[in-house]
Design an enzyme around this catalytic site. Sequence first.
Site, PDB file in Angstrom:
ATOM      1  N   GLN A  73       2.319  -4.999  -1.065  1.00 41.48           N
ATOM      2  CA  GLN A  73       2.249  -5.682  -2.353  1.00 41.48           C
ATOM      3  C   GLN A  73       3.288  -5.067  -3.302  1.00 41.48           C
ATOM      4  O   GLN A  73       3.506  -5.589  -4.390  1.00 41.48           O
ATOM      5  CB  GLN A  73       0.854  -5.538  -2.969  1.00 41.48           C
ATOM      6  CG  GLN A  73      -0.255  -6.136  -2.112  1.00 41.48           C
ATOM      7  CD  GLN A  73      -1.614  -5.755  -2.634  1.00 41.48           C
ATOM      8  OE1 GLN A  73      -2.154  -6.412  -3.510  1.00 41.48           O
ATOM      9  NE2 GLN A  73      -2.171  -4.674  -2.112  1.00 41.48           N
TER      10      GLN A  73
ATOM     11  N   ASP B 106       8.758  -2.060  -4.857  1.00 35.31           N
ATOM     12  CA  ASP B 106       9.764  -0.997  -4.717  1.00 35.31           C
ATOM     13  C   ASP B 106      10.315  -1.020  -3.291  1.00 35.31           C
ATOM     14  O   ASP B 106       9.782  -1.718  -2.427  1.00 35.31           O
ATOM     15  CB  ASP B 106       9.146   0.384  -5.070  1.00 35.31           C
ATOM     16  CG  ASP B 106       8.047   0.820  -4.101  1.00 35.31           C
ATOM     17  OD1 ASP B 106       6.944   1.187  -4.562  1.00 35.31           O
ATOM     18  OD2 ASP B 106       8.287   0.786  -2.866  1.00 35.31           O
TER      19      ASP B 106
ATOM     20  N   HIS C 137       4.817  -9.652  -2.792  1.00 33.78           N
ATOM     21  CA  HIS C 137       5.001  -9.924  -4.231  1.00 33.78           C
ATOM     22  C   HIS C 137       6.454  -9.810  -4.672  1.00 33.78           C
ATOM     23  O   HIS C 137       6.732  -9.662  -5.855  1.00 33.78           O
ATOM     24  CB  HIS C 137       4.113  -8.976  -5.057  1.00 33.78           C
ATOM     25  CG  HIS C 137       2.663  -9.222  -4.835  1.00 33.78           C
ATOM     26  ND1 HIS C 137       1.686  -8.316  -5.157  1.00 33.78           N
ATOM     27  CD2 HIS C 137       2.012 -10.285  -4.289  1.00 33.78           C
ATOM     28  CE1 HIS C 137       0.501  -8.812  -4.850  1.00 33.78           C
ATOM     29  NE2 HIS C 137       0.668  -9.995  -4.299  1.00 33.78           N
TER      30      HIS C 137
HETATM   31  N1  APR Z   1      -2.649   7.669  -2.762  1.00 34.95           N
HETATM   32  C1  APR Z   1      -3.336   6.568  -2.334  1.00 34.95           C
HETATM   33  N2  APR Z   1      -3.962   5.697  -3.164  1.00 34.95           N
HETATM   34  C2  APR Z   1      -3.883   5.958  -4.488  1.00 34.95           C
HETATM   35  C3  APR Z   1      -3.188   7.075  -5.025  1.00 34.95           C
HETATM   36  C4  APR Z   1      -2.557   7.952  -4.106  1.00 34.95           C
HETATM   37  N3  APR Z   1      -1.875   9.045  -4.511  1.00 34.95           N
HETATM   38  N4  APR Z   1      -3.302   7.045  -6.386  1.00 34.95           N
HETATM   39  C5  APR Z   1      -4.034   5.943  -6.680  1.00 34.95           C
HETATM   40  N5  APR Z   1      -4.382   5.291  -5.550  1.00 34.95           N
HETATM   41  C6  APR Z   1      -5.170   4.050  -5.405  1.00 34.95           C
HETATM   42  C7  APR Z   1      -6.113   3.735  -6.541  1.00 34.95           C
HETATM   43  O1  APR Z   1      -7.368   4.366  -6.329  1.00 34.95           O
HETATM   44  C8  APR Z   1      -6.229   2.217  -6.422  1.00 34.95           C
HETATM   45  O2  APR Z   1      -7.242   1.849  -5.499  1.00 34.95           O
HETATM   46  O3  APR Z   1      -4.235   2.988  -5.396  1.00 34.95           O
HETATM   47  C9  APR Z   1      -4.862   1.806  -5.872  1.00 34.95           C
HETATM   48  C10 APR Z   1      -3.973   1.170  -6.915  1.00 34.95           C
HETATM   49  O4  APR Z   1      -4.560  -0.052  -7.304  1.00 34.95           O
HETATM   50  P1  APR Z   1      -3.743  -0.996  -8.311  1.00 34.95           P
HETATM   51  O5  APR Z   1      -3.205  -0.173  -9.445  1.00 34.95           O
HETATM   52  O6  APR Z   1      -4.633  -2.164  -8.611  1.00 34.95           O
HETATM   53  O7  APR Z   1      -2.463  -1.476  -7.486  1.00 34.95           O
HETATM   54  P2  APR Z   1      -2.428  -2.615  -6.388  1.00 34.95           P
HETATM   55  O8  APR Z   1      -3.717  -2.719  -5.657  1.00 34.95           O
HETATM   56  O9  APR Z   1      -1.190  -2.387  -5.592  1.00 34.95           O
HETATM   57  O10 APR Z   1      -2.221  -3.944  -7.285  1.00 34.95           O
HETATM   58  C11 APR Z   1      -2.039  -5.150  -6.574  1.00 34.95           C
HETATM   59  O11 APR Z   1      -1.560  -6.261  -8.664  1.00 34.95           O
HETATM   60  O12 APR Z   1      -0.488  -6.167 -10.671  1.00 34.95           O
HETATM   61  C12 APR Z   1      -0.440  -6.708  -9.425  1.00 34.95           C
HETATM   62  O13 APR Z   1       1.476  -7.425  -8.298  1.00 34.95           O
HETATM   63  C13 APR Z   1       0.814  -6.277  -8.709  1.00 34.95           C
HETATM   64  O14 APR Z   1       1.111  -5.745  -6.376  1.00 34.95           O
HETATM   65  C14 APR Z   1       0.293  -5.500  -7.517  1.00 34.95           C
HETATM   66  C15 APR Z   1      -1.114  -6.046  -7.336  1.00 34.95           C
END
Ligand code: APR
Length: 231
Positions: free
Chosen positions: A86, A89, A104
């Site tokens: 998703q 980068d 995405h």
């Molecule tokens: N290692 C692994 N997981 C981690 C770490 C880490 N160091 N730090 C945080 N996390 C976890 C968090 O606990 C959370 O479950 O990564 C997840 C990040 O979740 P989001 O911030 O919601 O990101 P993501 O799931 O990629 O969002 C999905 O939402 O905004 C849109 O398009 C955007 O691709 C993105 C999509």
Amino acid sequence: MKRVVVLTGAGISAESGISTFRDSGGLWEQYRIEDVASPEGWIRDPRLVTDFYNQRRKQLLEVSPNYGHKGLVELEKYFDVHIITQNVDNLHERAGSKNIIHLHGELTKVRSERFDNLVYELTPDKYEVKIGDKCERGYQLRPHIVWFGEAVPMLGEAIKLTETADIFVVIGTSLNVYPAASLVHYVPEGKPIYIIDPNSIAINNNNWHYIKKVASEGVKELMKIITSTTQ
Ligand code: APR
């Protein structure tokens, strides 16, 4: 070779210094999604949106892959590894992964505002886009990103790939955003799903194996588990 399909989210790039979206201090605490990640926001203020992605591209030049990305390359010694990310980068590419689907879009690409097929790769020395930069047919260049409310062109390919997984791995995603989050439902019956995330995730299936660690540590543990159990 058995096939490992990995769904990654912002969490896998957190240890590289790229903030996630929904953790405290995440990107969506600093910006409103509707302003910088929606077609309406682009129409309302293309300069704000262009600057937002220019800043994220600039940050890309200052970060590098962590062992979460690199461990998935290591895994290719033992498995046929395919990544569905998703993330926009390019850290999976820079770590050396070959089979990557960007659900995405990609920060390092821009495309014609009018013709979706006119896509251009930006180079590190020319990562900034300005209002007035046009495609070959005279239309403004926009980020090659799937904004909220837009179609996810690579979804079909991602579903087909997930349906061939012997092992499915989820790293660093809150599974908040659809249709990406729905991929877990396409994993073939009985195949194991490993979840790597330092924060708690609601596990609702005994085929889900939870590794409560950050990506760089979790990938090491995953490697140990799946190389010892599937020869
Ligand atoms: N290692 C692994 N997981 C981690 C770490 C880490 N160091 N730090 C945080 N996390 C976890 C968090 O606990 C959370 O479950 O990564 C997840 C990040 O979740 P989001 O911030 O919601 O990101 P993501 O799931 O990629 O969002 C999905 O939402 O905004 C849109 O398009 C955007 O691709 C993105 C999509």
